[in-house]
Design a protein around this motif. Structure first.
Motif, PDB file in Angstrom:
ATOM      1  N   SER A   1       0.850  -1.193   0.000  1.00 24.32           N
ATOM      2  CA  SER A   1       0.000   0.000   0.000  1.00 24.32           C
ATOM      3  C   SER A   1       0.884   1.240   0.000  1.00 24.32           C
ATOM      4  CB  SER A   1      -0.944   0.002   1.211  1.00 24.32           C
ATOM      5  OG  SER A   1      -0.218   0.014   2.425  1.00 24.32           O
ATOM      6  N   ALA A   2       0.378   2.311  -0.561  1.00 18.65           N
ATOM      7  CA  ALA A   2       1.136   3.560  -0.676  1.00 18.65           C
ATOM      8  C   ALA A   2       1.492   4.079   0.716  1.00 18.65           C
ATOM      9  CB  ALA A   2       0.325   4.603  -1.435  1.00 18.65           C
TER      10      ALA A   2
ATOM     11  N   TYR B   1      -4.895   6.954  -3.396  1.00 19.95           N
ATOM     12  CA  TYR B   1      -4.267   5.656  -3.641  1.00 19.95           C
ATOM     13  C   TYR B   1      -5.015   4.497  -2.970  1.00 19.95           C
ATOM     14  CZ  TYR B   1      -0.278   7.490  -6.149  1.00 19.95           C
ATOM     15  OH  TYR B   1       0.521   8.063  -7.100  1.00 19.95           O
TER      16      TYR B   1
ATOM     17  N   ASP C   1      -4.486   0.413  -3.473  1.00 22.71           N
ATOM     18  CA  ASP C   1      -4.120  -0.376  -2.300  1.00 22.71           C
ATOM     19  C   ASP C   1      -5.132  -1.492  -2.054  1.00 22.71           C
ATOM     20  OD1 ASP C   1      -2.070   1.487  -1.999  1.00 22.71           O
ATOM     21  OD2 ASP C   1      -3.083   2.594  -0.403  1.00 22.71           O
TER      22      ASP C   1
END
Length: 173
Positions: free
Chosen positions: A36-37, A88, A92
């Motif tokens: 994930s970002a 994001y 994600d």
């Protein structure tokens, strides 16, 4: 892992058989291993087992009729309050869902039976987002991305080779 990737197919027919809470936990754990970002891990999950709730989803999602034949579905949501890089959450949570789908393909249930699942898109279709937010009483900052019905396969699908070299470009288009 390669076997799971190649064998994974969208399953829409299920046999009426319960999926244990332990299996669902394993599947969600695999989802939570996704990248994930900023390592924000913006996912939230709602596990639905109540027949009435599963059925109500079919009233606002025209492709969700298989929910009437599964024991359980997992709703994957993005919690925008947990984002480090705004926007994001979709990528994600999509990575999370793909991990879950591959886990479903890899995990065997009771009597070594094969599990199956399908990704039912919710976001960005406003009617579906609104319907699920209301039905599940989701907080404002939590946006449902997909519903994943999980059950024992009631259909057999062949492996499909989707490789297409015409879609590959090197250096420039």
């Amino acid at each position: 892992m390669l076997d799971a990737i190649y064998k994974r197919r969208s399953i829409r027919k299920f046999v009426p058989r319960p999926v244990s809470p332990e299996i669902i936990e394993k599947i969600i754990r695999c989802g939570m291993q996704a990248p994930s970002a900023g390592n924000s891990q913006p996912w939230q999950f709602v596990v639905i087992r109540k027949r009435e709730t599963l059925h109500k989803i079919t009233s606002f999602h025209p492709y969700a009729l298989m929910l009437d034949s599964v024991d359980v579905a997992v709703v994957v949501c993005g919690d925008v309050s947990k984002e480090i890089f705004p926007g994001y959450w979709i990528q994600d949570c999509s990575a999370c869902i793909q991990n879950m789908l591959l886990a479903v393909e890899s995990i065997r249930g009771e009597d070594n039976l094969e599990l199956g699942a399908v990704w039912l898109g919710i976001y960005p279709v406003e009617e579906r987002v609104r319907g699920l937010k209301e039905l599940l009483e989701l907080p404002q900052e939590v946006i449902p991305l997909a519903v994943i019905p999980i059950g024992y396969k009631g259909e057999k699908k062949e492996i499909a080779d989707k490789y297409n070299p015409a879609r590959i470009h090197f250096e420039k288009w």
